[in-house]
Write an enzyme that holds these catalytic residues in place. Structure first.
Site, PDB file in Angstrom:
ATOM      1  N   ARG A 131       0.844  -1.191   0.000  1.00 43.61           N
ATOM      2  CA  ARG A 131       0.000   0.000   0.000  1.00 43.61           C
ATOM      3  C   ARG A 131       0.885   1.248   0.000  1.00 43.61           C
ATOM      4  NH1 ARG A 131      -1.929   0.953   4.342  1.00 43.61           N
ATOM      5  NH2 ARG A 131      -1.320  -0.784   5.659  1.00 43.61           N
ATOM      6  N   TYR A 157      -1.530  -3.565  -6.832  1.00 45.71           N
ATOM      7  CA  TYR A 157      -1.200  -4.390  -5.664  1.00 45.71           C
ATOM      8  C   TYR A 157      -2.169  -4.197  -4.494  1.00 45.71           C
ATOM      9  CZ  TYR A 157       1.838  -7.336  -2.870  1.00 45.71           C
ATOM     10  OH  TYR A 157       2.361  -8.391  -2.153  1.00 45.71           O
ATOM     11  N   LYS A 176      -9.437  -2.120   1.870  1.00 48.29           N
ATOM     12  CA  LYS A 176      -9.149  -0.939   2.695  1.00 48.29           C
ATOM     13  C   LYS A 176      -9.955   0.280   2.237  1.00 48.29           C
ATOM     14  CE  LYS A 176      -5.967  -3.315   4.818  1.00 48.29           C
ATOM     15  NZ  LYS A 176      -6.223  -3.800   6.183  1.00 48.29           N
ATOM     16  N   HIS A 225     -10.434  -1.927  11.714  1.00 50.72           N
ATOM     17  CA  HIS A 225      -9.337  -2.793  11.245  1.00 50.72           C
ATOM     18  C   HIS A 225      -9.141  -3.890  12.292  1.00 50.72           C
ATOM     19  CE1 HIS A 225      -4.868  -2.867   9.736  1.00 50.72           C
ATOM     20  NE2 HIS A 225      -5.599  -3.761   9.123  1.00 50.72           N
ATOM     21  N   SER A 274      -1.146  -3.332  10.707  1.00 48.19           N
ATOM     22  CA  SER A 274      -0.814  -4.271   9.632  1.00 48.19           C
ATOM     23  C   SER A 274       0.428  -5.073  10.003  1.00 48.19           C
ATOM     24  CB  SER A 274      -0.538  -3.498   8.349  1.00 48.19           C
ATOM     25  OG  SER A 274      -1.631  -2.670   8.057  1.00 48.19           O
ATOM     26  N   CYS A 326       0.959  -7.405  12.240  1.00 48.86           N
ATOM     27  CA  CYS A 326       1.239  -7.622  13.673  1.00 48.86           C
ATOM     28  C   CYS A 326       0.615  -8.924  14.155  1.00 48.86           C
ATOM     29  CB  CYS A 326       0.698  -6.473  14.505  1.00 48.86           C
ATOM     30  SG  CYS A 326       1.725  -5.015  14.446  1.00 48.86           S
ATOM     31  N   ASP A 352      -9.232  -9.347   9.390  1.00 53.81           N
ATOM     32  CA  ASP A 352      -8.715  -8.014   9.051  1.00 53.81           C
ATOM     33  C   ASP A 352      -9.714  -6.877   9.289  1.00 53.81           C
ATOM     34  OD1 ASP A 352      -6.490  -6.504   8.075  1.00 53.81           O
ATOM     35  OD2 ASP A 352      -7.547  -6.206   6.185  1.00 53.81           O
ATOM     36  N   ARG A 383       2.187 -12.038  -0.313  1.00 53.86           N
ATOM     37  CA  ARG A 383       0.853 -12.346   0.213  1.00 53.86           C
ATOM     38  C   ARG A 383       0.280 -13.633  -0.361  1.00 53.86           C
ATOM     39  NH1 ARG A 383      -1.593  -8.280   3.764  1.00 53.86           N
ATOM     40  NH2 ARG A 383      -0.108  -6.593   3.753  1.00 53.86           N
TER      41      ARG A 383
END
Ligand code: OXD
Ligand code: MN
Length: 596
Positions: free
Chosen positions: A69, A210, A219, A239, A261, A263, A286, A378
């Protein structure tokens, strides 16, 4: 196709601007996905993995300039700059649209324009919202098919007149006659724009193919635009992971957890508890949409239908359920390829293969200095593949939330678990969340702590202080005793040698057990200036070898660290401007009386 006039107008106007060769309406079928993938394999844009090892799995490699991102190219274009607040990039919508229109003009020349009707949330649920993404990336189509409910069933809702969020996306690489198409076409970084027009509920994304830049349901829609809608309508778009926790007696509670993100949200959401008799099942990893239910409690749903998980670090040791989930029908992006045609990434196996093809398509061996898989590589896998999926994951009314966890990567200062003293204090804890920077976003600050309130810093579609106020308003919307309890957790404390103090992963279930028992008022707490911590006798340590000294360190509230923390929070709050809610300032002032 649909007879919905607004949809038709959106598609026709987009086609006039983008000038594609053809328009294709996605039906979301397997046949459609298979054909698209075949075409991509023929063009060498997708690599078919060894089908006996990983049936239905494919590998994509993105351009090295398009791997995460891009927060500095992400815009909240509210009409008034003040409404975007200090945490967002702002440009006036008219100016941003004029700039982007120039890029969009003719940007799909030589390409197909795909129309993706999608639903965030289960079809037919009062939580759900529809989007239509226009894109020239077949990779995006294939990912959206996994990540959302996409295709025919959504078109039927649109036929019945449902409203939708228009999501315009182009990779920004028109193909002129005879021109070679790169394997991952995209625009240079300074031409990438991930733009949101909250008042119009509109998304325009240009130049990147991406992840969160391009899969606009995630998002852009489910967090940035949805958070704006949620504020208007009195709910929350967060989130957060959502889990179902069952104790050995079969009692069930649902928890949500906000972590920045990369974690470990995916790991926690699929955790295999180390303590006998406890079960954790996944509802989401998420994003959570949270509403007050008819009984006054908070109910959450996962608007997504798949996982777009970080590959490095995922293994049978860290997340065996994710490993099963990505065994079939999975899209891998930017991981390494083994000589057997399988995938590999750092942390997957204890020993490293002798030879690999790295994420950029180059030969790689153990002497290579670079990583074989990109740190933000990913997997995209359907939630249906997940062996620990909860049977409640599509409950149209969501699931009732008993506790909310906030966490980040903090090597020190924040104890293993801390309970808030009230909803207000819980909002304070959410507002001061911080984490060491990771690879989920492009930044040169990796390793530094950045404040990431509610893990939403990059995702709040309006002013952060209004967002805090919105959270605070929930005590006026329902009875405080019906609201979930709020916890801060930190799995990532390190000792002097830089080793983790707490084993994490399945052992985190011990903390979940304590929270579960707190929700049932089975155990009490010890009050400290920063909140409530467990009475050591109440944390289940059976079978865990941890020294008394280490255990004490996990709950050590070090005045020197907290003095630094309080100064840092003070500076952070100042950076948020004059509209910071008074009650949060008061929470900080209370802390300052102990730590100055
Ligand atoms: C994600 C992120 O991809 O937070 O989930 O970056
Ligand atoms: Mn995320």
């Amino acid at each position: 196709m649909t007879e919905n006039r607004k949809v038709k107008a959106f598609v026709e106007e987009s086609a006039i601007l983008l000038q594609p060769n053809q328009i294709y309406w996605c039906d979301g079928s397997l046949a459609e996905a298979t054909q698209l993938m075949e075409e991509l394999v023929l063009q060498n844009k997708a690599i078919r993995l060894n089908q006996s090892l990983r049936p239905g799995c494919y590998l994509f490699r993105s351009d090295p300039s398009d791997v995460a991102r891009v927060e500095n190219r992400t815009f909240i274009a509210s009409i008034d700059e003040k409404d975007a607040g200090p945490t967002n990039n702002w440009v006036h919508p008219d100016e941003l649209k004029a700039t982007m229109r120039q890029f969009f003009r003719g940007s799909m020349k030589g390409r197909t324009m795909y129309v993706i009707p999608f639903s965030m949330g289960p079809i037919g649920s009062h939580f759900s919202k529809i989007g239509i993404q226009i894109t020239d990336s077949p990779y995006v189509v294939l990912n959206m098919r996994i990540m959302t409910r996409m295709g025919k069933s959504v078109l039927e809702l649109l036929d019945q007149g449902s409203d939708f969020v228009p999501c315009l996306h182009s990779i920004g690489y028109p193909l002129n006659e005879g021109e070679m198409d790169p394997l991952w076409p995209c625009a240079p970084i300074e031409q990438k724009y991930i733009s949101h027009f909250p008042e119009e509920k509109l998304i325009w994304s240009y130049g990147s193919g991406y992840g969160g830049n391009a899969l606009l349901g995630k998002k852009c829609f489910s967090l940035r635009i949805a958070s704006f809608i949620a504020k208007e309508e009195g709910w929350l778009a967060e989130h957060m992971l959502i889990i179902k926790v069952t104790n050995p007696l079969g009692r069930v509670k649902y928890f949500t957890g906000a972590f920045p993100s990369a974690c470990g949200k995916t790991n926690l959401s699929m955790m295999v508890p180390s303590i006998p008799g406890w079960k954790v099942e996944t509802i989401g990893d998420d994003i959570a949409w949270i509403k007050i239910g008819p009984d006054g409690r908070l109910y959450a749903t996962n608007p997504e239908a798949g996982f777009f998980g970080v590959a490095p670090g995922t293994s049978v040791f860290s997340n065996p359920n994710a490993m099963k989930c990505i065994q079939k029908d999975t899209i891998f992006t930017n991981v390494a390829l083994t000589d057997e045609g399988d995938v590999w990434w750092e942390g997957l196996t204890k020993s490293t293969p002798k030879h690999l093809i790295d994420w950029q398509g180059n030969d790689w061996n153990q002497a290579s200095s670079s990583k074989a898989a990109h740190p933000n590589s990913r997997f995209t896998a359907s939630i249906q593949n997940c062996p620990c999926i909860s049977s409640n994951w599509e409950d149209t009314n969501g699931v009732p939330i008993s506790a909310i966890l906030f966490g980040g990567r903090r090597p020190d200062t924040i104890p293993l678990v801390l309970e808030s003293t009230s909803w207000e204090h819980g909002v304070f804890l959410g507002s001061i969340m911080g984490s060491e920077m990771t690879a989920a976003t492009i930044s040169n600050e990796i390793g530094n702590v950045r404040r990431d309130p509610f893990a939403m810093k990059p995702f709040i579609g309006y002013h952060v202080c209004d967002y805090f106020n919105h959270w605070l308003s929930f005590t006026n919307r329902t009875k405080e005793e019906l609201l979930p309890k709020i916890y801060m957790v930190n799995w990532f404390q390190k000792d002097q040698e830089g080793q983790f103090l707490w084993p994490g992963f399945g052992e985190n279930a011990r903390v979940l057990q304590w929270i579960f028992e707190r929700c049932d008022q089975q155990v009490d707490t010890i009050s400290t200036p920063i909140g409530k911590i467990p009475n050591p006798r109440d944390l289940n340590l059976d079978g865990l070898h941890i020294s008394k000294n280490r255990f004490e360190q996990l709950f050590n509230i070090d005045p020197t660290s907290w003095k630094k923390e309080v100064t840092s929070i003070h500076n952070y709050y100042q950076s948020l401007g004059s509209t910071l809610p008074k009650v949060l300032k008061e929470q900080l002032e209370k802390l300052e009386t102990y730590y100055t």
